[in-house]
Enzyme design. Structure first.
Site, PDB file in Angstrom:
ATOM      1  N   CYS A 276      42.691  30.067  41.393  1.00  0.00           N
ATOM      2  CA  CYS A 276      41.966  31.152  42.045  1.00  0.00           C
ATOM      3  C   CYS A 276      40.445  30.913  41.992  1.00  0.00           C
ATOM      4  O   CYS A 276      39.941  29.996  42.602  1.00  0.00           O
ATOM      5  CB  CYS A 276      42.380  32.476  41.419  1.00  0.00           C
ATOM      6  SG  CYS A 276      41.994  33.933  42.388  1.00  0.00           S
ATOM      7  N   HIS A 277      39.720  31.714  41.221  1.00  0.00           N
ATOM      8  CA  HIS A 277      38.272  31.539  41.069  1.00  0.00           C
ATOM      9  C   HIS A 277      37.920  30.536  39.968  1.00  0.00           C
ATOM     10  O   HIS A 277      36.747  30.224  39.769  1.00  0.00           O
ATOM     11  CB  HIS A 277      37.599  32.882  40.761  1.00  0.00           C
ATOM     12  CG  HIS A 277      37.539  33.810  41.937  1.00  0.00           C
ATOM     13  ND1 HIS A 277      38.638  34.490  42.406  1.00  0.00           N
ATOM     14  CD2 HIS A 277      36.511  34.146  42.742  1.00  0.00           C
ATOM     15  CE1 HIS A 277      38.287  35.220  43.444  1.00  0.00           C
ATOM     16  NE2 HIS A 277      36.996  35.036  43.670  1.00  0.00           N
TER      17      HIS A 277
END
Length: 168
Positions: free
Chosen positions: A102-103
């Protein structure tokens, strides 16, 4: 059995910690949650409380076999702290497996670890990775040597399978 460092702080994406942690532990590995000195827990975005095992001040890359960087808002906070950036860079440079979802790959930008590497991340992170010189793919899991990256919680089954395989 491998020992995996998991770096995080508050507002981490809950399932991006709990799901890989469970998969790794079910495969016989140990996951050590690392955060700031003086903290005894990290609060996930959705309310999960994760107990901290070690402080970033007290760990060394040589003590671990792999690194896990879950997403949420945590990586954006960690990338402003040189302790986490340096820890991540040392892992990448060591050739040991580095797992980010994800991030999570945001921290690779500050670590100078994107140029020429192939990876993925959350939709809003992919342009940042590309602007930092990465070859970005929109795929559920991207493997580039020791880096294994993934996009979202929807990709966790594939991500977990690949991170467990990387430690065989």
């Amino acid at each position: 059995m491998s020992k995996i460092a998991a770096i995080m702080t508050d507002f981490v994406e809950d399932i991006e910690v709990s799901s890989p942690k469970k998969a790794l532990e079910n495969a016989g590995h140990e996951v050590v949650i690392i955060s700031d000195n003086g903290k005894d827990h990290v609060d996930g975005k959705k309310g999960t409380v994760f107990s901290i095992d070690r402080s970033i001040e007290d760990v060394d890359v040589s003590s671990f076999d792999a690194l896990l960087i879950p997403g949420g808002f945590s990586p954006d906070q960690l990338r402003t702290d040189e302790r986490y950036v340096n820890f991540t860079k040392k892992f990448i440079d060591s050739g040991k497996p580095v797992f980010a979802i994800c991030h999570g790959p945001q921290i690779f930008i500050q670590a100078g670890a994107t140029k020429g590497r192939t990876m993925t991340g959350f939709t809003s992170v992919r342009p940042d990775l590309e602007n930092a010189g990465a070859n970005v793919k929109d795929e559920e899991v991207v493997i580039d040597n020791n880096l294994i990256t993934s996009r979202t919680p929807d990709d966790l089954d594939a991500f977990n399978k690949e991170i467990v395989n990387a430690l065989k």
